[in-house]
Design a protein around this motif. Structure first.
Motif, PDB file in Angstrom:
ATOM      1  N   TYR A  29      43.714  39.758  48.817  1.00 35.72           N
ATOM      2  CA  TYR A  29      42.320  39.863  48.217  1.00 35.72           C
ATOM      3  C   TYR A  29      42.060  38.419  47.859  1.00 35.72           C
ATOM      4  CZ  TYR A  29      39.436  40.408  44.234  1.00 35.72           C
ATOM      5  OH  TYR A  29      38.198  40.232  43.470  1.00 35.72           O
ATOM      6  N   LEU A  39      38.645  41.939  50.664  1.00 32.62           N
ATOM      7  CA  LEU A  39      39.895  42.796  50.983  1.00 32.62           C
ATOM      8  C   LEU A  39      40.195  42.541  52.574  1.00 32.62           C
ATOM      9  CD1 LEU A  39      42.044  44.991  50.890  1.00 32.62           C
ATOM     10  CD2 LEU A  39      41.663  44.026  48.699  1.00 32.62           C
ATOM     11  N   PRO A  86      36.638  45.695  48.548  1.00 27.93           N
ATOM     12  CA  PRO A  86      37.645  46.510  47.929  1.00 27.93           C
ATOM     13  C   PRO A  86      37.784  48.171  47.811  1.00 27.93           C
ATOM     14  CG  PRO A  86      37.475  44.425  46.571  1.00 27.93           C
ATOM     15  CD  PRO A  86      36.333  44.929  47.561  1.00 27.93           C
ATOM     16  N   TRP A 108      43.467  48.706  44.054  1.00 26.10           N
ATOM     17  CA  TRP A 108      44.251  47.785  44.375  1.00 26.10           C
ATOM     18  C   TRP A 108      44.917  47.207  43.357  1.00 26.10           C
ATOM     19  CZ3 TRP A 108      45.289  47.185  49.454  1.00 26.10           C
ATOM     20  CH2 TRP A 108      44.390  47.844  50.461  1.00 26.10           C
ATOM     21  N   ILE A 116      43.349  44.921  40.142  1.00 22.54           N
ATOM     22  CA  ILE A 116      42.240  43.506  40.184  1.00 22.54           C
ATOM     23  C   ILE A 116      41.430  43.306  39.188  1.00 22.54           C
ATOM     24  CG2 ILE A 116      40.359  42.573  41.769  1.00 22.54           C
ATOM     25  CD1 ILE A 116      41.483  44.145  44.065  1.00 22.54           C
TER      26      ILE A 116
END
Length: 124
Positions: A29, A39, A86, A108, A116
């Motif tokens: 990331y 991503l 993402p 994620w 995140i």
């Protein structure tokens, strides 16, 4: 004219995984990258083949033909890095698109278990 891919080949050097999605995928990331390149899904990750339609199956077929993915009995194995947003990568990995598609910023996770968003790494 070819439609632009949502998940596409990543032009990246060697990077180490810094985020994970379930036990299925590992990625890199980069908050400072353009949203559709934030991503990078790394080799060894799996995309599901359980998709109801929409952009995901066509996208995965193109990447398979180009040698970035390999079709397996349980999904698609990532052979070369691919990138996307993402949320787009999470949707393709999990097989969920359209209304109620997943937010990658909430799915994620970093090695410490924070998402995140929880880590304050979601761009404003």
């Amino acid at each position: 004219m070819t439609k632009q891919l949502t998940i596409r080949p990543a032009a990246v050097g060697k990077v180490e995984a810094n985020v994970y999605l379930n036990q299925t995928a590992k990625g890199y990331y980069d908050k400072s990258a353009k949203r559709r390149q934030m991503l990078i899904v790394l080799p060894g990750s799996m995309f599901t083949d359980k998709h109801a339609g929409g952009w995901i199956p066509d996208n995965l077929d193109v990447l398979t033909r180009e040698g970035y993915l390999e079709k397996k009995a349980n999904g698609y194995l990532v052979l070369k890095p691919v990138c996307g947003s993402p949320s787009g990568t999470a949707a393709a990995i999990l097989g969920k698109d359209g209304p109620g598609k997943p937010s990658g910023f909430l799915l994620w996770t970093f090695p410490d278990g924070r998402t995140i968003a929880e880590a304050g790494e979601k761009p404003k």
